[in-house]
Design a protein around this motif. Structure first.
Motif, PDB file in Angstrom:
ATOM      1  N   SER A 188     -15.799  -5.228  28.460  1.00  9.34           N
ATOM      2  CA  SER A 188     -15.939  -4.851  26.996  1.00  9.34           C
ATOM      3  C   SER A 188     -17.263  -3.745  27.140  1.00  9.34           C
ATOM      4  O   SER A 188     -17.211  -2.551  26.640  1.00  9.34           O
ATOM      5  CB  SER A 188     -16.505  -5.851  26.086  1.00  9.34           C
ATOM      6  N   ILE A 189     -18.152  -3.973  28.229  1.00  6.35           N
ATOM      7  CA  ILE A 189     -19.247  -3.150  28.256  1.00  6.35           C
ATOM      8  C   ILE A 189     -18.973  -1.668  29.031  1.00  6.35           C
ATOM      9  O   ILE A 189     -19.357  -0.660  28.922  1.00  6.35           O
ATOM     10  CB  ILE A 189     -20.239  -3.684  29.242  1.00  6.35           C
ATOM     11  N   HIS A 190     -17.983  -1.819  29.937  1.00  4.10           N
ATOM     12  CA  HIS A 190     -17.315  -0.633  30.404  1.00  4.10           C
ATOM     13  C   HIS A 190     -16.789   0.308  29.508  1.00  4.10           C
ATOM     14  O   HIS A 190     -16.363   1.461  29.407  1.00  4.10           O
ATOM     15  CB  HIS A 190     -16.510  -1.160  31.676  1.00  4.10           C
ATOM     16  N   ARG A 191     -15.908  -0.522  28.425  1.00  2.00           N
ATOM     17  CA  ARG A 191     -15.303   0.289  27.465  1.00  2.00           C
ATOM     18  C   ARG A 191     -16.275   0.942  26.714  1.00  2.00           C
ATOM     19  O   ARG A 191     -16.037   1.850  26.091  1.00  2.00           O
ATOM     20  CB  ARG A 191     -14.463  -0.757  26.626  1.00  2.00           C
ATOM     21  N   LEU A 192     -17.321   0.323  26.510  1.00  2.00           N
ATOM     22  CA  LEU A 192     -18.258   0.917  25.514  1.00  2.00           C
ATOM     23  C   LEU A 192     -18.974   2.146  26.233  1.00  2.00           C
ATOM     24  O   LEU A 192     -19.440   2.954  25.531  1.00  2.00           O
ATOM     25  CB  LEU A 192     -19.593  -0.084  25.458  1.00  2.00           C
ATOM     26  N   ALA A 193     -19.154   2.037  27.599  1.00  2.00           N
ATOM     27  CA  ALA A 193     -19.715   3.226  28.340  1.00  2.00           C
ATOM     28  C   ALA A 193     -18.790   4.100  28.093  1.00  2.00           C
ATOM     29  O   ALA A 193     -19.368   5.520  28.211  1.00  2.00           O
ATOM     30  CB  ALA A 193     -19.948   2.596  29.885  1.00  2.00           C
ATOM     31  N   ARG A 194     -17.374   3.994  28.245  1.00  2.00           N
ATOM     32  CA  ARG A 194     -16.493   5.241  28.242  1.00  2.00           C
ATOM     33  C   ARG A 194     -17.024   5.730  26.673  1.00  2.00           C
ATOM     34  O   ARG A 194     -16.618   6.631  26.436  1.00  2.00           O
ATOM     35  CB  ARG A 194     -15.229   4.560  28.420  1.00  2.00           C
ATOM     36  N   GLN A 195     -16.909   4.596  25.747  1.00  2.93           N
ATOM     37  CA  GLN A 195     -16.874   5.172  24.390  1.00  2.93           C
ATOM     38  C   GLN A 195     -17.809   6.245  24.193  1.00  2.93           C
ATOM     39  O   GLN A 195     -17.985   7.087  23.447  1.00  2.93           O
ATOM     40  CB  GLN A 195     -16.613   3.995  23.330  1.00  2.93           C
ATOM     41  N   PHE A 196     -19.144   5.686  24.637  1.00  2.00           N
ATOM     42  CA  PHE A 196     -20.370   6.435  24.513  1.00  2.00           C
ATOM     43  C   PHE A 196     -20.250   7.798  24.994  1.00  2.00           C
ATOM     44  O   PHE A 196     -20.627   8.708  24.543  1.00  2.00           O
ATOM     45  CB  PHE A 196     -21.847   5.591  25.077  1.00  2.00           C
ATOM     46  N   THR A 197     -19.705   7.732  26.384  1.00  3.31           N
ATOM     47  CA  THR A 197     -19.509   9.094  26.971  1.00  3.31           C
ATOM     48  C   THR A 197     -18.695   9.947  26.182  1.00  3.31           C
ATOM     49  O   THR A 197     -18.844  10.983  26.054  1.00  3.31           O
ATOM     50  CB  THR A 197     -18.917   8.615  28.437  1.00  3.31           C
ATOM     51  N   ASP A 198     -17.507   9.445  25.666  1.00  7.91           N
ATOM     52  CA  ASP A 198     -16.490  10.392  24.992  1.00  7.91           C
ATOM     53  C   ASP A 198     -17.056  10.817  23.636  1.00  7.91           C
ATOM     54  O   ASP A 198     -16.786  11.911  23.384  1.00  7.91           O
ATOM     55  CB  ASP A 198     -15.395   9.340  24.310  1.00  7.91           C
ATOM     56  N   VAL A 199     -17.860  10.035  22.983  1.00  4.97           N
ATOM     57  CA  VAL A 199     -18.039  10.382  21.469  1.00  4.97           C
ATOM     58  C   VAL A 199     -19.430  10.920  21.536  1.00  4.97           C
ATOM     59  O   VAL A 199     -19.785  11.581  20.452  1.00  4.97           O
ATOM     60  CB  VAL A 199     -17.642   9.227  20.506  1.00  4.97           C
ATOM     61  N   PHE A 200     -20.492  10.398  22.296  1.00  3.88           N
ATOM     62  CA  PHE A 200     -21.726  11.235  22.183  1.00  3.88           C
ATOM     63  C   PHE A 200     -22.040  12.087  23.399  1.00  3.88           C
ATOM     64  O   PHE A 200     -23.057  12.852  23.428  1.00  3.88           O
ATOM     65  CB  PHE A 200     -22.942   9.907  22.375  1.00  3.88           C
ATOM     66  N   GLY A 201     -21.389  12.003  24.494  1.00  2.00           N
ATOM     67  CA  GLY A 201     -21.596  12.801  25.655  1.00  2.00           C
ATOM     68  C   GLY A 201     -21.600  14.338  25.433  1.00  2.00           C
ATOM     69  O   GLY A 201     -20.912  14.983  24.481  1.00  2.00           O
ATOM     70  N   GLY A 202     -23.111  14.964  25.715  1.00  2.00           N
ATOM     71  CA  GLY A 202     -23.179  16.315  25.575  1.00  2.00           C
ATOM     72  C   GLY A 202     -23.684  16.707  24.247  1.00  2.00           C
ATOM     73  O   GLY A 202     -23.913  17.912  23.714  1.00  2.00           O
ATOM     74  N   GLN A 203     -23.967  15.598  23.337  1.00  2.00           N
ATOM     75  CA  GLN A 203     -24.318  15.966  22.113  1.00  2.00           C
ATOM     76  C   GLN A 203     -25.846  15.436  21.948  1.00  2.00           C
ATOM     77  O   GLN A 203     -26.391  14.371  22.648  1.00  2.00           O
ATOM     78  CB  GLN A 203     -23.517  15.082  21.187  1.00  2.00           C
ATOM     79  N   ARG A 204     -26.555  16.147  21.098  1.00  2.00           N
ATOM     80  CA  ARG A 204     -27.987  15.705  20.585  1.00  2.00           C
ATOM     81  C   ARG A 204     -27.800  14.680  19.468  1.00  2.00           C
ATOM     82  O   ARG A 204     -27.236  14.967  18.647  1.00  2.00           O
ATOM     83  CB  ARG A 204     -29.047  17.102  20.229  1.00  2.00           C
ATOM     84  N   VAL A 205     -28.613  13.788  19.741  1.00  2.00           N
ATOM     85  CA  VAL A 205     -28.341  12.653  18.614  1.00  2.00           C
ATOM     86  C   VAL A 205     -29.710  12.370  17.838  1.00  2.00           C
ATOM     87  O   VAL A 205     -30.726  12.473  18.541  1.00  2.00           O
ATOM     88  CB  VAL A 205     -27.859  11.271  19.202  1.00  2.00           C
ATOM     89  N   ARG A 206     -29.602  11.684  16.892  1.00  2.00           N
ATOM     90  CA  ARG A 206     -30.766  11.009  16.152  1.00  2.00           C
ATOM     91  C   ARG A 206     -30.687   9.681  16.544  1.00  2.00           C
ATOM     92  O   ARG A 206     -29.827   9.075  16.307  1.00  2.00           O
ATOM     93  CB  ARG A 206     -30.516  11.291  14.466  1.00  2.00           C
ATOM     94  N   VAL A 207     -31.880   9.117  16.749  1.00  2.00           N
ATOM     95  CA  VAL A 207     -31.824   7.503  17.145  1.00  2.00           C
ATOM     96  C   VAL A 207     -32.883   7.064  16.210  1.00  2.00           C
ATOM     97  O   VAL A 207     -34.007   7.416  16.085  1.00  2.00           O
ATOM     98  CB  VAL A 207     -32.234   7.326  18.516  1.00  2.00           C
ATOM     99  N   SER A 208     -32.412   5.818  15.655  1.00  2.00           N
ATOM    100  CA  SER A 208     -33.432   4.997  14.651  1.00  2.00           C
ATOM    101  C   SER A 208     -33.281   3.599  14.805  1.00  2.00           C
ATOM    102  O   SER A 208     -32.385   3.006  15.669  1.00  2.00           O
ATOM    103  CB  SER A 208     -33.455   5.535  13.293  1.00  2.00           C
ATOM    104  N   SER A 209     -34.265   2.846  14.243  1.00  2.00           N
ATOM    105  CA  SER A 209     -33.965   1.479  14.309  1.00  2.00           C
ATOM    106  C   SER A 209     -34.286   0.869  12.849  1.00  2.00           C
ATOM    107  O   SER A 209     -35.328   0.683  12.438  1.00  2.00           O
ATOM    108  CB  SER A 209     -35.206   0.774  15.213  1.00  2.00           C
ATOM    109  N   PRO A 210     -33.375   0.629  11.983  1.00  2.00           N
ATOM    110  CA  PRO A 210     -33.278   0.297  10.573  1.00  2.00           C
ATOM    111  C   PRO A 210     -33.947  -0.994  10.265  1.00  2.00           C
ATOM    112  O   PRO A 210     -34.646  -1.246   9.568  1.00  2.00           O
ATOM    113  CB  PRO A 210     -31.751   0.425  10.276  1.00  2.00           C
ATOM    114  N   GLN A 211     -33.804  -1.740  11.516  1.00  2.00           N
ATOM    115  CA  GLN A 211     -34.448  -2.986  11.479  1.00  2.00           C
ATOM    116  C   GLN A 211     -35.751  -3.073  11.745  1.00  2.00           C
ATOM    117  O   GLN A 211     -36.623  -4.169  11.396  1.00  2.00           O
ATOM    118  CB  GLN A 211     -33.484  -3.871  12.555  1.00  2.00           C
TER     119      GLN A 211
END
Length: 317
Positions: free
Chosen positions: A6-29
């Motif tokens: 599952s973690i390898h799938r997550l890594a792939r998913q993060f690379t696919d959908v966030f790779g090369g993009q500027r992101v906003r990161v927050s912690s609602p909690q």
DNA sequence: TCTGGATGTCAAC
DNA sequence: TTGACCTCCAGAC
């Protein structure tokens, strides 16, 4: 917890959908506020996995790495536009079965992406790009590391059956005896098993000896190998170690491919025509008291180091 | 509404 | 070896 696949799938998913993009990161909690501030506005370079550890790498200097360990309860939820293909939820099963929740596409009648919804529940970290978002809940670890700190974390981990070199020919003396080239993964696995008298059922759960194997793969791989969980790791024959490693590689690769853990061979499923999930997916895991799929014995369960170990006394005696 | 359990890890004893 | 951490859900009441 999601095991290594599952973690390898997550890594792939993060690379696919966030790779090369500027992101906003927050912690609602509010429990990751300082770390989120370090990453907010940076570009995601890519993501990688080592065992059950997820690393998301940030630019522009490559000196910031987000480390996430989902622990027992952690999970990611994803959402967004058509660039967010793939699973929409990866992590703890939430009583919906091990299988991940598939994502929706605009073709499913979903409204066009208009930004992330208000955070629901305890969202430790939220990452948002122009195309979608990811919410993290329940993780046991979520922190920002320097490159040196990340290397130190990885150095403590054993070989990962999902590593690129996991099946180098001749690695464990199996695929090609003429090829004496040592393997950094399979050879390390054999070396680390041979160095301990601890029972193999415990060793497989030790991330310092092999990274990415959890309670399901532990029980299922030992059953498939016909290995007594109480056997000292250094008492395993070299061919048993080799076969165990190769089977772990095959099982985890299938898990990455399918997004769920299925360890039974087709011949051992009583009704191959039916959906195999969940009743026929495992040989012993969570089958205590039921008849073994391969012998007349009853599947047993014992608590080892606080975790339930399932095995067949007939096949693994 | 309460309780137990879950694919995990670590610190304290 | 045990308990804490930490989140959600199903089942019991």
């Amino acid at each position: 917890m999601p095991e290594g696949h599952s973690i390898h799938r997550l890594a792939r998913q993060f690379t696919d959908v966030f790779g090369g993009q500027r992101v906003r990161v927050s912690s609602p909690q509010g429990r990751f506020t300082a770390g989120a501030a370090l990453l907010d506005g940076r570009e995601v370079v890519g993501a990688s996995a080592h065992g059950k550890q997820l690393f998301v790498h940030f630019g522009p200097d490559g000196a910031h790495h987000l480390r996430v360990h989902l622990g027992l309860y952690g999970a990611f939820d994803f959402g967004g536009d058509e660039h967010f293909a793939g699973a929409s939820s990866i992590g703890a099963p939430r009583r919906i079965g091990e299988r991940e929740v598939a994502g929706c596409t605009p073709d499913d009648g979903e409204p066009a992406y208009a930004g992330p919804p208000p955070p629901v529940g305890a969202v430790r970290m939220r990452m948002v790009s122009d195309h979608g978002w990811a919410d993290l809940r329940g993780a046991s670890a979520c922190e920002v590391l320097s490159t040196e700190e990340m290397r130190a974390v990885r150095a403590k981990l054993g070989p990962d059956p999902l590593a690129a070199d996991a099946l180098v020919p001749g690695a464990a003396g199996r695929a090609d005896p003429e090829d004496a080239a040592p393997s950094s993964s399979a050879g390390e696995f054999a070396r680390r098993l041979g160095a301990t008298r601890t029972m193999i059922g415990t060793v497989l759960m030790d991330q310092a000896r092999v990274a990415g194997v959890g309670n399901i793969y532990r029980a299922e791989a030992l059953f498939r190998g016909g290995i007594d969980p109480w056997l000292s790791a250094n008492r395993l024959a070299p061919e048993q170690v080799d076969a165990l490693w190769c089977d772990l590689v095959a099982l985890l690769r299938a898990g990455v491919r399918d997004g769920r853990i299925v360890t039974t061979d087709e011949a051992d499923r009583p009704d191959p025509a039916s959906a195999i999930w969940p009743e026929q997916a495992h040989y012993v895991y969570q089958r205590a008291g039921q008849r073994c799929r391969r012998c007349p014995q009853t599947v047993a369960v014992t608590e080892v180091s606080g975790r339930k170990l399932y095995w067949c006394p007939g096949c693994q005696g």
